[in-house]
Design an enzyme around this catalytic site. Structure first.
Site, short mmCIF file in Angstrom:
data_model
loop_
_atom_site.label_atom_id
_atom_site.label_comp_id
_atom_site.label_asym_id
_atom_site.label_seq_id
_atom_site.Cartn_x
_atom_site.Cartn_y
_atom_site.Cartn_z
CG ASP A 37 -1.73 -1.27 1.33
OD1 ASP A 37 -2.56 -1.52 0.45
OD2 ASP A 37 -1.51 -2.05 2.29
CE1 TYR A 219 2.40 -11.04 0.77
CE2 TYR A 219 1.59 -12.26 -1.13
CZ TYR A 219 1.81 -11.06 -0.48
OH TYR A 219 1.43 -9.89 -1.08
CD GLN A 281 9.23 1.81 -3.08
OE1 GLN A 281 9.26 3.04 -3.03
NE2 GLN A 281 8.09 1.15 -3.22
NE ARG A 297 5.37 -9.56 0.05
CZ ARG A 297 5.80 -9.57 1.29
NH1 ARG A 297 6.37 -10.65 1.80
NH2 ARG A 297 5.66 -8.50 2.07
N GLY A 298 2.47 -9.72 -4.20
CA GLY A 298 1.69 -8.50 -4.00
C GLY A 298 1.49 -7.70 -5.26
CD GLU A 299 -1.06 -2.78 -6.97
OE1 GLU A 299 -2.02 -3.33 -6.40
OE2 GLU A 299 -1.15 -1.65 -7.49
CG ASP A 300 6.11 -1.36 -5.83
OD1 ASP A 300 5.76 -0.60 -6.75
OD2 ASP A 300 7.25 -1.35 -5.34
CB SER A 301 7.81 -6.98 -5.52
OG SER A 301 6.78 -7.84 -5.08
O1 TRH Z 1 4.39 -6.28 0.68
P1 TRH Z 1 3.37 -6.75 -0.28
O2 TRH Z 1 2.82 -8.06 -0.03
O3 TRH Z 1 2.25 -5.68 -0.31
C1 TRH Z 1 0.90 -5.69 -0.61
C2 TRH Z 1 0.09 -5.50 0.63
O4 TRH Z 1 -0.02 -6.73 1.29
C3 TRH Z 1 -1.25 -5.00 0.27
O5 TRH Z 1 -2.11 -4.94 1.38
C4 TRH Z 1 -1.80 -5.85 -0.82
O6 TRH Z 1 -3.06 -5.46 -1.12
C5 TRH Z 1 -0.88 -5.74 -1.99
O7 TRH Z 1 0.37 -6.29 -1.64
C6 TRH Z 1 -1.39 -6.40 -3.23
O8 TRH Z 1 4.00 -6.77 -1.77
P2 TRH Z 1 4.44 -5.61 -2.74
O9 TRH Z 1 3.23 -4.90 -3.29
O10 TRH Z 1 5.33 -6.20 -3.72
O11 TRH Z 1 5.25 -4.56 -1.86
C7 TRH Z 1 6.53 -4.85 -1.39
C8 TRH Z 1 7.34 -3.56 -1.35
O12 TRH Z 1 8.51 -3.77 -0.62
C9 TRH Z 1 7.76 -3.11 -2.75
O13 TRH Z 1 7.60 -1.71 -2.86
C10 TRH Z 1 9.24 -3.44 -2.79
C11 TRH Z 1 9.61 -3.25 -1.36
N1 TRH Z 1 10.85 -3.88 -0.90
C12 TRH Z 1 11.88 -3.07 -0.47
O14 TRH Z 1 11.76 -1.85 -0.50
N2 TRH Z 1 13.03 -3.66 -0.01
C13 TRH Z 1 13.20 -4.98 0.02
O15 TRH Z 1 14.27 -5.46 0.45
C14 TRH Z 1 12.14 -5.81 -0.46
C15 TRH Z 1 12.32 -7.30 -0.46
C16 TRH Z 1 10.98 -5.23 -0.89
#
Ligand code: TRH
Length: 402
Positions: A37, A219, A281, A297-301
């Site tokens: 988020d 996860y 990030q 996983r999730g959205e941003d990665s």
């Molecule tokens: O962390 P996520 O699982 O996030 C989400 C939330 O759970 C949210 O509620 C859900 O609705 C959404 O997913 C779909 O996964 P995401 O989106 O990939 O976010 C991870 C963030 O962490 C991403 O911006 C990359 C960052 N990151 C770092 O900055 N440093 C790191 O070492 C790593 C491994 C990740």
């Protein structure tokens, strides 16, 4: 030995006074769980400030989660400025932005529900702000039908526009900074930069060229044990990079360790694994760029893996009643469609196994490595034709500003 200089990472620069921003934008973000988020909101905020010269205020309810992504953040401050973005701590229920200043553009991220006092102030503003609900990313077809659809407020003379990120034409696209491709190319072309990365992240030299490097951001996942065993027993050397997080416990158990935290290394058979620290990030992309295959996983990665133009496997955010599975299939529908049938089936099976249906078959999946690599590159080109999310949003917002 001193490390050679690193190439620039795509951290947008703040606007200068010579190009003072004229459009004010408030982004409200409530952290539900994990990092996605605030991860999406922080990227969007920086990009709107740096590339579109907007005056951006990001109002976030959980500064501790935010600080994991941006260590320069001071979690004690109610208000601070970083990367050209004003960051406010959103303290519910009363706090609604200093002095209820309402911006020209208001972005409610992921239906986080704006404070009623702020909505009332929006209604009093002349002209009313352009109000977006920024939705979660989905690759499903219906997204293009509802993207940019207006929804009148039941009580106030305000209209909320639904902005849907997506992977296909007619959607809002996904976030991509202007300098991202150049930063990736510079990093990938620089042996000293990559060497420095390995020394910093694993406290050792880069692996031998015959090793397959895999990053693992996921996860908790019951399929991990089978996969670790296959990597251990396989013919090829595997170097596994595991950022500290929810899957670290399972990796620790596999190696018979109490924990798998940086700078731990472990080795069994043909598998060598490194625990990595969670990085800011702006440094996350480099992990994807040093790897041949990324588990995200999730959205941003998930989005960053696509821009890395490397094969990847997606651990989708699990939802109640398996509501996430059509989204997984929709993403595969875009991404895997042009692959030859055997490669497509292997990708489909492997992604499903990683998301709870069946056991992953590494040898079958990775036998299509070359096809996956080619597809990762062509997909990057295709996705770019949708335009980047910040530019798509800025263009629409400007068209609505009177
Ligand atoms: O962390 P996520 O699982 O996030 C989400 C939330 O759970 C949210 O509620 C859900 O609705 C959404 O997913 C779909 O996964 P995401 O989106 O990939 O976010 C991870 C963030 O962490 C991403 O911006 C990359 C960052 N990151 C770092 O900055 N440093 C790191 O070492 C790593 C491994 C990740």
């Amino acid at each position: 030995m001193s490390n050679p200089p690193l190439p620039p990472v795509p951290a947008p620069v703040p606007p200068t006074s010579a190009t003072a921003p004229t459009i004010a934008c408030d982004i409200f973000c409530a952290v539900i769980d994990n990092f996605g988020d605030v991860g999406v909101c922080w990227r969007l905020a920086r990009q709107l400030a740096a590339e579109h010269r907007w005056q951006v205020r990001l109002i976030v309810d959980d500064l501790h989660t935010f600080a994991r992504l941006e260590p320069a953040l001071d979690t004690e401050l109610a208000r601070q400025t970083l990367a050209g973005v004003t960051i406010e701590h959103w303290r519910e229920p009363l706090h609604a932005g200093v002095a209820l200043q309402v911006a020209d553009i208001v972005i409610e991220a992921f239906a986080c529900e704006l404070p009623p006092a702020y909505i009332a102030a929006m209604a009093r503003r002349t002209p009313p702000p352009i109000w977006f609900n920024l939705e979660y990313l989905s690759a499903e077809d219906w997204v293009a039908d509802v993207h940019l659809k207006p929804s009148p407020h039941p009580r106030h003379a305000l209209t909320k526009t639904f902005f849907f990120p997506g992977l296909g034409p007619g959607t809002g696209g996904v976030i991509k900074e202007q300098g991202l491709d150049a930063a990736r190319s510079t990093f990938s072309a620089s042996a000293p930069a990559r060497q420095a990365w390995w020394e910093r992240a694993t406290l050792g030299p880069p692996p031998s060229p015959d090793a397959t490097v895999i990053s693992l951001f996921a996860y908790e996942n019951p399929a991990i044990d089978a996969l670790l065993a296959q990597w251990r027993d396989g013919d090829e050397p595997i170097v596994l990079l595991v950022p500290q997080g929810r899957i670290s416990g399972a990796v620790a158990r596999f190696f018979g360790l109490p924990a798998f935290a940086a700078p731990t290394h472990a080795e069994r058979g043909n598998l060598r694994a490194h625990a990595l620290p969670f990085v800011p990030q702006t440094a996350f992309d480099e992990l994807l760029w040093v790897s041949h295959l990324n588990f995200v996983r999730g959205e941003d990665s998930f989005v960053r893996a696509q821009w890395a133009r490397r094969p990847f496997v997606w651990h989708i955010y699990p939802q109640a009643d398996a509501a996430h599975l059509p989204k997984l299939d929709a993403a595969l529908g875009h991404y895997a469609a042009p692959l030859a049938e055997r490669a497509r089936t292997a990708m489909d099976r492997f992604w499903h196994a990683w998301n709870g249906a069946g056991t992953p078959d590494w040898a079958d999946f990775w036998s299509h490595r070359r096809a996956f690599e080619t597809r990762a590159a062509t997909w990057g080109d295709e996705l770019a034709t949708v335009g980047d999310l910040a530019s798509n949003l800025a263009r629409f917002a400007k068209s609505q500003l009177k």
